[in-house]
Design a protein around this motif. Structure first.
Motif, mmCIF file in Angstrom:
data_model
loop_
_atom_site.group_PDB
_atom_site.id
_atom_site.type_symbol
_atom_site.label_atom_id
_atom_site.label_comp_id
_atom_site.label_asym_id
_atom_site.label_seq_id
_atom_site.Cartn_x
_atom_site.Cartn_y
_atom_site.Cartn_z
ATOM 1 N N GLY A 320 0.798 -1.214 0.000
ATOM 2 C CA GLY A 320 0.000 0.000 0.000
ATOM 3 C C GLY A 320 0.827 1.258 0.000
ATOM 4 O O GLY A 320 1.889 1.320 0.628
ATOM 5 N N ALA A 325 -7.351 3.168 1.994
ATOM 6 C CA ALA A 325 -7.908 2.336 0.929
ATOM 7 C C ALA A 325 -9.056 3.050 0.236
ATOM 8 O O ALA A 325 -9.702 3.935 0.807
ATOM 9 N N ASP A 353 0.584 -1.215 -4.821
ATOM 10 C CA ASP A 353 -0.678 -0.572 -4.486
ATOM 11 C C ASP A 353 -1.631 -0.813 -5.656
ATOM 12 O O ASP A 353 -1.200 -0.731 -6.813
ATOM 13 N N THR A 391 -1.350 0.399 3.990
ATOM 14 C CA THR A 391 -2.710 0.796 3.621
ATOM 15 C C THR A 391 -3.649 -0.388 3.790
ATOM 16 O O THR A 391 -3.285 -1.519 3.469
ATOM 17 N N TRP A 393 -6.053 -1.892 2.294
ATOM 18 C CA TRP A 393 -6.824 -2.449 1.187
ATOM 19 C C TRP A 393 -7.339 -3.826 1.587
ATOM 20 O O TRP A 393 -6.566 -4.691 1.999
#
Length: 439
Positions: A320, A325, A353, A391, A393
């Motif tokens: 990320g 996200a 990412d 991140t 996600w």
């Protein structure tokens, strides 16, 4: 459809402007959006959306298909014959924390000569207290009204936030102008708060400042949990179940970022300072956020048995890059700030990412220069000495941890800055684990 068509002009097609224009068109209004970038205007008129935002492409193209939304070059073209004009231009921050109003002032000067009598100009951009008066000064039109209508859109959920808001805030010295703007939201079942311009402008900053404070608070609590041997997940469940507190924004992580919280928190301090108040609490919120990023760097250094200032030869796998996200926004991303420090200490960074797999924009290319990008998430593990989850996600949580261990090597530590993984599952795969507020 509204009984009487209200023609809207939107100046600026960034996150706020594009969402504002598209959502109003979706609600049945006739909208013309203007931008100074001809390439961007052409892309939008061809149905290409330049940002990642859930649901935005569909409502843009649906509205274009029925003739309620178009994109033009320049602010004057957007404002011509408009009943209401929304100013959605950047208000970047100066080194001292103050907002740069030059773009909004320029836009006001440009549209002033062509506004029809009785038109309403709306500040939709996040602007400091007193900006309504500043726009009135630039317009120099006694027959035009200026209203503040701050946005409360979260990147990644901006369309939903616009169409299903918690409230709509409108600030104006003229009740009739405020009610004219309020009518635009008639199809939405939500409280309409009509107040004076200064209060409306303050509400925007105070709201973001409070949310930033909640995140800084839970990050400070997470640090305490690590010190005393508590589990931050249990602590958050315990305090978030109190209806006076609530669980939203109580998720520990690498710190807050994005285009709003960093800018608005510093602006809040600056605005208070300019009016003689030392907003020490907000300063503390900002300090905690800076400290949190430092704690994440220390976790990476600990994982490889180094001092944070000497990571030469260390390979970091980064999961990320965006600040959260659901968006492709790299602005003020905690991931980017931490990666920059890791690279300055000599680390090599290999990153994945979901928003950087295709062709990069010029901004992305310059921002990501020096970071090795991979096409698949699993590839960040190749030879990694430490793997960082930057991140949250959702697809990251589904990665095969056994494959990660096989590609990275036994003993590699996962520094889970979003507490995305089950620590037991990570350790069972033969990897080390270090989360935020977990022991």
């Amino acid at each position: 459809m509204p009984e009487t068509e209200i023609r809207l002009g939107v100046v600026g097609t960034g996150y706020v402007g594009l969402t504002t224009g598209a959502c109003f068109a979706h609600m049945g209004h006739r909208v013309v959006c203007g931008d100074i970038d001809q390439r961007k205007v052409d892309l939008l008129n061809d149905g290409h959306i330049p940002i990642v935002e859930d649901g935005l492409e569909q409502i843009v193209n649906d509205a274009r298909g029925v003739g309620r939304l178009e994109f033009v070059l320049g602010s004057q073209a957007a404002a011509t014959d408009a009943d209401i004009v929304f100013l959605c231009v950047p208000t970047p921050q100066g080194d001292d924390g103050s907002a740069d109003l030059s773009y909004i002032q320029q836009a006001a000067r440009e549209i002033a000569p062509i506004l029809k009598p009785g038109a309403v100009v709306v500040n939709k951009s996040t602007v400091p207290v007193g900006s309504t008066v500043a726009v009135e000064r630039e317009l120099q039109r006694d027959d035009v009204f200026v209203v503040s209508n701050p946005e409360f859109l979260r990147e990644g959920t901006a369309v939903r936030d616009f169409l299903q808001p918690d409230r709509v805030v409108i600030g104006s010295a003229d009740r009739g102008a405020a009610e004219k703007v309020a009518e635009l939201y008639d199809s939405i079942d939500t409280p309409i708060i009509i107040t004076d311009p200064a209060s409306a402008e303050t509400i925007k900053y105070a709201a973001n400042g409070f949310l930033a404070m909640k995140i800084s608070f839970v990050n400070a609590v997470a640090a305490m949990c690590e010190a005393v041997g508590a589990d931050v997940a249990a602590v958050v469940d315990g305090i978030g179940s109190d209806t006076r507190i609530g669980g939203q924004f109580l998720k520990p992580g690498p710190g807050w970022g994005g285009s709003c919280f960093p800018k608005d928190s510093r602006a809040l301090v600056k605005i208070a300072e300019e009016h003689g108040y030392n907003f020490s609490m907000m300063k503390g919120v900002i300090d905690v956020n800076t400290e949190q990023r430092g704690r994440m760097i220390d976790k990476v250094a600990k994982a490889v048995g180094r001092h944070h200032s000497n990571l030469s030869g260390v390979t970091v796998g980064a999961m990320g890059l965006t600040f959260k996200a659901g968006t492709d926004d790299l602005r003020e991303s905690p991931a980017m700030a931490i990666i920059a420090d890791l690279r300055r200490a000599g680390a090599r960074v290999r990153a994945f990412d979901p928003t950087t797999c295709g062709e990069l924009s010029p901004h992305q290319e310059s921002t990501l220069d020096g970071i090795e990008l991979t096409k698949e998430l699993i590839d960040v593990a190749d030879g990694a000495d430490v793997i960082c989850v930057f991140t949250e996600w959702p697809e990251f949580a589904k990665v095969d941890l056994d494959q990660v261990a096989a590609r990275a090597g036994a003993g590699t530590t996962v520094v889970d800055m979003r507490n995305l993984f089950d620590p037991f599952a990570v350790k069972s795969a033969g990897l080390g684990y270090d989360g935020v507020g977990r022991n």
